[in-house]
Design a protein around this motif. Sequence first.
Motif, PDB file in Angstrom:
ATOM      1  N   SER A  62      35.666  51.178  23.530  1.00 37.11           N
ATOM      2  CA  SER A  62      35.371  52.356  24.347  1.00 37.11           C
ATOM      3  C   SER A  62      33.874  52.651  24.383  1.00 37.11           C
ATOM      4  N   PHE A  63      33.057  51.711  23.881  1.00 37.19           N
ATOM      5  CA  PHE A  63      31.612  51.928  23.807  1.00 37.19           C
ATOM      6  C   PHE A  63      30.875  51.111  24.867  1.00 37.19           C
ATOM      7  N   ASN A  64      31.401  51.181  26.084  1.00 34.69           N
ATOM      8  CA  ASN A  64      30.886  50.403  27.206  1.00 34.69           C
ATOM      9  C   ASN A  64      29.396  50.633  27.428  1.00 34.69           C
ATOM     10  N   GLU A  65      29.021  51.856  27.723  1.00 35.24           N
ATOM     11  CA  GLU A  65      27.642  52.148  28.107  1.00 35.24           C
ATOM     12  C   GLU A  65      26.671  51.864  26.969  1.00 35.24           C
ATOM     13  N   GLU A  66      27.018  52.272  25.746  1.00 36.96           N
ATOM     14  CA  GLU A  66      26.123  52.027  24.609  1.00 36.96           C
ATOM     15  C   GLU A  66      25.902  50.526  24.390  1.00 36.96           C
ATOM     16  N   SER A  67      26.910  49.737  24.659  1.00 34.90           N
ATOM     17  CA  SER A  67      26.840  48.293  24.452  1.00 34.90           C
ATOM     18  C   SER A  67      25.918  47.609  25.450  1.00 34.90           C
ATOM     19  N   LEU A  68      25.864  48.127  26.656  1.00 33.38           N
ATOM     20  CA  LEU A  68      25.142  47.440  27.722  1.00 33.38           C
ATOM     21  C   LEU A  68      23.649  47.307  27.462  1.00 33.38           C
ATOM     22  N   ASP A  69      23.037  48.284  26.803  1.00 34.46           N
ATOM     23  CA  ASP A  69      21.606  48.158  26.510  1.00 34.46           C
ATOM     24  C   ASP A  69      21.355  46.903  25.678  1.00 34.46           C
ATOM     25  N   ALA A  70      22.150  46.705  24.644  1.00 33.17           N
ATOM     26  CA  ALA A  70      21.991  45.533  23.772  1.00 33.17           C
ATOM     27  C   ALA A  70      22.289  44.242  24.528  1.00 33.17           C
ATOM     28  N   ILE A  71      23.296  44.276  25.389  1.00 33.81           N
ATOM     29  CA  ILE A  71      23.669  43.063  26.129  1.00 33.81           C
ATOM     30  C   ILE A  71      22.558  42.679  27.110  1.00 33.81           C
ATOM     31  N   PHE A  72      21.987  43.660  27.807  1.00 34.84           N
ATOM     32  CA  PHE A  72      20.878  43.333  28.717  1.00 34.84           C
ATOM     33  C   PHE A  72      19.654  42.863  27.937  1.00 34.84           C
ATOM     34  N   GLU A  73      19.447  43.399  26.735  1.00 32.06           N
ATOM     35  CA  GLU A  73      18.366  42.884  25.882  1.00 32.06           C
ATOM     36  C   GLU A  73      18.607  41.406  25.572  1.00 32.06           C
ATOM     37  N   ALA A  74      19.845  41.067  25.235  1.00 33.60           N
ATOM     38  CA  ALA A  74      20.188  39.670  24.927  1.00 33.60           C
ATOM     39  C   ALA A  74      19.988  38.787  26.161  1.00 33.60           C
ATOM     40  N   ILE A  75      20.380  39.289  27.323  1.00 34.93           N
ATOM     41  CA  ILE A  75      20.224  38.530  28.565  1.00 34.93           C
ATOM     42  C   ILE A  75      18.751  38.229  28.829  1.00 34.93           C
ATOM     43  N   ASN A  76      17.895  39.212  28.591  1.00 32.39           N
ATOM     44  CA  ASN A  76      16.478  39.067  28.907  1.00 32.39           C
ATOM     45  C   ASN A  76      15.658  38.456  27.772  1.00 32.39           C
ATOM     46  N   ASP A  77      16.290  38.210  26.627  1.00 37.70           N
ATOM     47  CA  ASP A  77      15.591  37.631  25.483  1.00 37.70           C
ATOM     48  C   ASP A  77      15.390  36.133  25.724  1.00 37.70           C
ATOM     49  N   LYS A  78      14.143  35.677  25.604  1.00 38.67           N
ATOM     50  CA  LYS A  78      13.824  34.269  25.871  1.00 38.67           C
ATOM     51  C   LYS A  78      14.610  33.308  24.982  1.00 38.67           C
ATOM     52  N   LYS A  79      14.969  33.734  23.774  1.00 37.97           N
ATOM     53  CA  LYS A  79      15.702  32.836  22.877  1.00 37.97           C
ATOM     54  C   LYS A  79      17.095  32.503  23.426  1.00 37.97           C
ATOM     55  N   ASN A  80      17.608  33.337  24.331  1.00 43.31           N
ATOM     56  CA  ASN A  80      18.934  33.112  24.908  1.00 43.31           C
ATOM     57  C   ASN A  80      18.883  32.482  26.295  1.00 43.31           C
ATOM     58  N   ARG A  81      17.718  32.055  26.730  1.00 43.93           N
ATOM     59  CA  ARG A  81      17.535  31.552  28.095  1.00 43.93           C
ATOM     60  C   ARG A  81      18.556  30.468  28.458  1.00 43.93           C
ATOM     61  N   ALA A  82      18.807  29.542  27.532  1.00 45.31           N
ATOM     62  CA  ALA A  82      19.732  28.438  27.821  1.00 45.31           C
ATOM     63  C   ALA A  82      21.186  28.916  27.947  1.00 45.31           C
ATOM     64  N   HIS A  83      21.476  30.081  27.382  1.00 44.20           N
ATOM     65  CA  HIS A  83      22.852  30.595  27.383  1.00 44.20           C
ATOM     66  C   HIS A  83      22.958  31.905  28.169  1.00 44.20           C
ATOM     67  N   GLN A  84      21.931  32.200  28.920  1.00 37.31           N
ATOM     68  CA  GLN A  84      21.859  33.466  29.647  1.00 37.31           C
ATOM     69  C   GLN A  84      23.078  33.683  30.543  1.00 37.31           C
ATOM     70  N   GLY A  85      23.517  32.633  31.200  1.00 36.91           N
ATOM     71  CA  GLY A  85      24.651  32.757  32.118  1.00 36.91           C
ATOM     72  C   GLY A  85      25.913  33.256  31.438  1.00 36.91           C
ATOM     73  N   LEU A  98      26.215  52.028  36.784  1.00 33.16           N
ATOM     74  CA  LEU A  98      24.924  52.667  36.499  1.00 33.16           C
ATOM     75  C   LEU A  98      23.832  51.646  36.201  1.00 33.16           C
ATOM     76  N   ARG A  99      24.110  50.372  36.432  1.00 36.21           N
ATOM     77  CA  ARG A  99      23.197  49.316  35.989  1.00 36.21           C
ATOM     78  C   ARG A  99      22.617  48.469  37.118  1.00 36.21           C
ATOM     79  N   PHE A 100      22.426  49.073  38.294  1.00 34.41           N
ATOM     80  CA  PHE A 100      21.887  48.320  39.420  1.00 34.41           C
ATOM     81  C   PHE A 100      20.556  47.650  39.067  1.00 34.41           C
TER      82      PHE A 100
END
Length: 175
Positions: A62-85, A98-100
């Motif tokens: 039930s922690f959808n919104e709170e989770s998204l900040d961390a997930i977008f950080e992971a997406i934009n983190d260069k160390k995850n570039r190969a697994h970004q998809g 709310l994440r346009f």
Amino acid sequence: MEEEIQGLINRMSDPNEKEAFYFAEKLGKKIDENAKDAVIELVKGDNWEVAYLACRALSQSSFNEESLDAIFEAINDKKNRAHQGAFVQILEEFDLSLRFVDIFRVFLFGNFKSQTLAKMYLDEVEFDMTPRTLRKAEKHWNHYLHNPEDAGSLELKKLEVEPILEEIRLLLSED
């Protein structure tokens, strides 16, 4: 933290665990306020597979919104570039209304798979739009215009992005 939740985290994080997805799903249904931060920390960790499974668990919580900040950080983190998809793909399990700007940024700067998935979200999700959303998107677009991957991709991006921004401007001018 509750013993059962810690056990699920351990099983989900075990590289030899064949049923890691099952334990991620089970963990997600049990995450409470106390466990939320520990699972979000896993998203920020150095093991991308555990981070992905933690995203999966959070998508079931039930922690959808709170989770998204961390997930977008992971997406934009260069160390995850190969697994970004993979991280972008798990977003389909979340409310992105709310994440346009975050999705738009992935569309501009992500790898090929991430851009493709982000474009799909841009086309399919009904976003809550505000003038501030438009300003932030335009800021990212201007940054892209001054730092394109290459000249050929710039022209293609213009064909896709400019109609999106124009549609938002029209939508906001009607309000």
